[in-house]
Design an enzyme around this catalytic site. Structure first.
Site, short mmCIF file in Angstrom:
data_model
loop_
_atom_site.label_atom_id
_atom_site.label_comp_id
_atom_site.label_asym_id
_atom_site.label_seq_id
_atom_site.Cartn_x
_atom_site.Cartn_y
_atom_site.Cartn_z
N SER A 21 -9.06 -5.06 9.33
CA SER A 21 -8.33 -5.37 8.11
C SER A 21 -9.17 -6.34 7.28
O SER A 21 -9.70 -7.32 7.81
CB SER A 21 -6.99 -6.01 8.47
N GLY A 22 -9.34 -6.04 6.01
CA GLY A 22 -10.12 -6.92 5.15
C GLY A 22 -11.61 -6.61 5.12
O GLY A 22 -12.39 -7.31 4.46
N GLY A 24 -12.89 -4.03 3.76
CA GLY A 24 -13.24 -3.36 2.51
C GLY A 24 -13.12 -1.85 2.53
O GLY A 24 -13.63 -1.17 1.65
N LYS A 25 -12.40 -1.32 3.53
CA LYS A 25 -12.28 0.13 3.67
C LYS A 25 -11.72 0.79 2.41
O LYS A 25 -12.33 1.72 1.86
CB LYS A 25 -11.37 0.48 4.85
N THR A 27 -11.29 -0.42 -0.58
CA THR A 27 -12.10 -0.72 -1.76
C THR A 27 -13.22 0.31 -1.89
O THR A 27 -13.46 0.86 -2.97
CB THR A 27 -12.70 -2.13 -1.64
N ARG A 52 1.98 5.67 5.25
CA ARG A 52 3.02 4.93 5.98
C ARG A 52 4.38 5.03 5.32
O ARG A 52 5.41 4.89 5.97
CB ARG A 52 2.60 3.45 6.11
N ILE A 92 -7.65 1.37 9.70
CA ILE A 92 -8.30 0.53 10.71
C ILE A 92 -8.72 1.40 11.88
O ILE A 92 -9.84 1.31 12.36
CB ILE A 92 -7.35 -0.59 11.19
N SER A 93 -7.84 2.28 12.31
CA SER A 93 -8.07 3.21 13.42
C SER A 93 -8.93 2.57 14.51
O SER A 93 -10.09 2.94 14.71
CB SER A 93 -8.71 4.52 12.93
#
Lengths: 283, 283
Positions: A21-22, A24-25, A27, A52, A92-93
């Protein structure tokens, strides 16, 4: 299938962006979507916000539900790839097994795993959504990276670091172009099937992104390639070929080599050009 | 979203084809897909074969599982529509409530319900998959039309009968063109947004299907329109407009009016042209 490829002048695939998390995925995913659109290529981003609240709104965050969530996202992405689109998945997977299951859903080579290799400390410092703070306070349980594991990809097609060797952050567009250039090199952005040119569809005319460069088969290497000094520590991609990145920055040429994950650990990508935009601000 | 529409020169939507097993849903869906592709329009068929072995492979055939199946198909179709594609869904989807839930997932007007109004006797006589026989023998339980209800759409956008007023079967392509013409009339096959022409994307040039006719706004009525005598028993579509179909057969002009489901019961569509192809053979 060939009809679809001829129509869209591209080959459907899954670009699976994984990371903390965070990191940049999303983005990067949306930057890719925008740039591909400007190249007349058809992509679609699947991310948590879309999934979700819809397809997976019956699922929670237990280990079992997370697995089922990724399974459904993977199946949906495979449908988009079958439809000829470039499905850009931003999740995130955290579990390797779940990602590998998705890899098997599409023909060999059509799953491009992108690892956002950003250290936990950097992600936690950004904490754009305030989730790490809540996780540290124990308000959020089983948060990936804090009290739930993140299993790094063993041999991803692309690794993206937060910063280059000079410590400068990549801009979202720079990171997106690294992935798009890979797609271009692998033939996903043309209608060539197995090395043969299909009859040109007069309906669609691809456009070039000036920073990504021309599509295959006219792929050129830029003047900057030699001067940037492609590292000899080239990682081997899945197909056994050396995986490279050639591109061009806004003001000067540069070449970046993307090594495989194993060799990349602690080794920032080689780059003669330092990004000027503060990527973290864009998160 | 406008970028996407400009790129593809079409508006994403869901074409939801509902009807009994053997009513020709998938036959029409794949005919649509092929014709739209030839028009440089991007569609994708979601049907049981693709979904039941992938996204919904964890589901059985209980009432609850069937509902969840349709929910997931609907959510997936909504993603495809959001991506700008014409999502063509072919599922029995026997319950009105489930279909109405999907209708609400996309912006008003972007859900086109197509009712394959083929009598049970005809479907059972065809029995291409031998399922009706098994259902009558009790091998298959809760089979729609036999021992599980099919709730007809109350006010679908399009009703397609098995035969025209002369008792001749429609060919798959004829039925597909009825739907495609509706899409064209409603603006789904152009990049006009709210009556304004977006700047033309030089990348994509739409092509016309010679039997569907030109895209809006240049939509013409054909010479056959008057002579075919459009029925005065015009059904009202959801928007309150008269819903018509103008098209052209391979050898002469014809016009067919599609009335709403309520008025259609027992009233074959008006047509001056009888299909020559044996559609049932194509099942």
């Amino acid at each position: 299938m060939d009809d679809r490829r001829r129509l869209l002048q591209q080959k459907g695939c899954i670009v699976w962006i994984t990371g903390l998390s965070g990191s940049g995925k999303s983005t990067v995913a949306f930057a890719m979507d925008r740039i591909l659109n400007s190249m007349a290529k058809v992509s679609y981003v699947l991310d948590g916000d879309k999934i979700r609240e819809g397809l997976c709104k019956d699922l929670g965050f237990s280990a079992e539900d997370r697995r089922e969530n990724i399974r459904r996202v993977g199946e949906t992405a495979a449908l988009f790839a079958d439809a000829g689109l470039i499905a850009v998945v931003s999740f995130i997977s955290p579990y390797k097994r779940d990602r590998d299951i998705v890899r098997e859903l599409v023909p060999t080579g059509n799953f491009i795993e992108v690892f956002m290799d950003v250290p936990l400390e950097v992600c936690e410092e950004r904490d754009a959504k305030g989730l790490y703070k809540l996780a540290r306070q124990g308000v959020i349980k089983a948060f990936t990276g804090i009290d739930d594991p993140y299993e790094k990809p063993v041999n991803p097609e692309i690794v993206i670091k937060a910063v280059n060797e000079h410590g400068a952050c990549y801009s979202p567009d720079e990171m997106a172009r690294i992935i798009i250039h890979h797609l271009s090199e692998k033939g996903f952005l043309s209608d060539r099937v197995d090395g043969w040119n299909l009859p040109q569809n007069p309906g669609f005319v691809s456009r070039q992104d000036p920073l990504v460069g021309p599509n295959p088969p006219e792929l050129r290497s830029y003047p900057g390639e030699a001067e940037a000094g492609v590292s000899s520590k080239a990682g081997l991609s899945r197909s056994g070929e050396t995986s490279k990145f050639y591109g061009r920055g806004p003001d000067r040429n540069f070449a970046t080599e993307l090594a495989s994950a194993g060799e990349m650990s602690g080794t920032p990508p080689t780059s003669a050009w330092s990004g000027q935009q503060a990527w973290m601000d864009a998160l």
